[in-house]
Design an enzyme around this catalytic site. Structure first.
Site, PDB file in Angstrom:
ATOM      1  N   HIS A   1       0.853  -1.191   0.000  1.00 32.19           N
ATOM      2  CA  HIS A   1       0.000   0.000   0.000  1.00 32.19           C
ATOM      3  C   HIS A   1       0.886   1.238   0.000  1.00 32.19           C
ATOM      4  O   HIS A   1       2.016   1.208   0.508  1.00 32.19           O
ATOM      5  CB  HIS A   1      -0.911  -0.014   1.230  1.00 32.19           C
ATOM      6  CG  HIS A   1      -1.971   1.027   1.211  1.00 32.19           C
ATOM      7  ND1 HIS A   1      -1.742   2.329   1.607  1.00 32.19           N
ATOM      8  CD2 HIS A   1      -3.275   0.977   0.832  1.00 32.19           C
ATOM      9  CE1 HIS A   1      -2.857   3.025   1.480  1.00 32.19           C
ATOM     10  NE2 HIS A   1      -3.798   2.235   1.005  1.00 32.19           N
TER      11      HIS A   1
ATOM     12  N   GLU B   1      -3.609   2.744  -7.207  1.00 34.52           N
ATOM     13  CA  GLU B   1      -3.982   3.792  -6.262  1.00 34.52           C
ATOM     14  C   GLU B   1      -3.002   4.959  -6.364  1.00 34.52           C
ATOM     15  O   GLU B   1      -1.975   4.963  -5.679  1.00 34.52           O
ATOM     16  CB  GLU B   1      -3.952   3.265  -4.822  1.00 34.52           C
ATOM     17  CG  GLU B   1      -5.082   2.357  -4.431  1.00 34.52           C
ATOM     18  CD  GLU B   1      -5.166   2.237  -2.921  1.00 34.52           C
ATOM     19  OE1 GLU B   1      -6.240   2.505  -2.365  1.00 34.52           O
ATOM     20  OE2 GLU B   1      -4.160   1.894  -2.294  1.00 34.52           O
TER      21      GLU B   1
END
Length: 211
Positions: A85, A133
């Protein structure tokens, strides 16, 4: 469409949100999962919701204080794990190690990346899915499907058949439909539910267009 709610380290009630997610999933048939803090994995899993770890480390059993052992996450009830992430970046070798650890423990995997070039590299490591992302959009409420749709379509092409999820700024049913129209097979979101005044309404509104 797969909806994965990352609770990050937000000051929310993970059990409350997990219970809501389990009920909404059961009522709508939409696949919904929750990724809580590692300490909350077991309690969240007990609600019956599909439970994911926010990270597992590229280690085996041994002297690894402070690491997250994939087998421990699995024993606590995790069914999958996020990796890389934007708030927990890994080197390529560590992504590969964490993928192998997750595979060893029977965990499904999603590797996050910033852009199509990184999606291509991540896909070559053979995760179950990848997620694009752009970090500048995380938490803004502006989804990448609106800000720069080409990032999603180019990521789908770059993934070479690996399923792609769309993250950053997802908060509405319209965002979810737009991601699907661009070729994404799921979405990652966090603040849209975890920081909502009414998480149940937020989640029901999100999945309503595909329920």
């Amino acid at each position: 469409m797969f909806v994965l709610i990352n609770l990050k380290a937000y000051p929310c009630d993970p059990i409350d949100i997990a219970s809501i997610a389990a009920e909404v999933a059961a009522n709508t048939g939409v696949r919904i999962a929750v990724a809580p803090q590692a300490a909350d994995l077991a309690a969240v899993a007990e609600t019956g919701v599909e439970t994911w770890a926010q990270h597992v480390s590229s280690i085996e059993h041994g002297s690894h204080t402070g690491s997250t052992l994939a087998e421990a996450a699995s024993r606590a009830g995790a069914e999958g794990t996020l990796l890389n992430h934007s708030e927990h970046r890994l080197r390529l070798a560590d992504i590969d190690g964490s993928l192998r650890a997750a595979e060893r423990a029977g965990l499904e995997t999603i590797v996050c990346a910033n852009n199509p070039k990184q999606i291509a590299a991540a896909s070559r490591l053979d995760p179950d899915s990848v997620a694009v992302e752009p970090p500048e959009l995380i938490g803004t409420g502006t989804p990448v499907s609106k800000a720069d749709p080409d990032i999603v379509t180019d990521s789908v092409d770059a993934a070479s058949g690996t399923p792609v999820l769309c993250g950053a700024g997802i908060s509405t049913g319209e965002d979810l439909v737009a991601a699907s129209d661009l070729g994404a097979e799921g979405v990652l979101l966090a603040s849209g539910v975890a920081k909502a005044d009414d998480p149940r309404t937020a989640l029901e509104s999100l999945v309503d267009p595909i329920a």
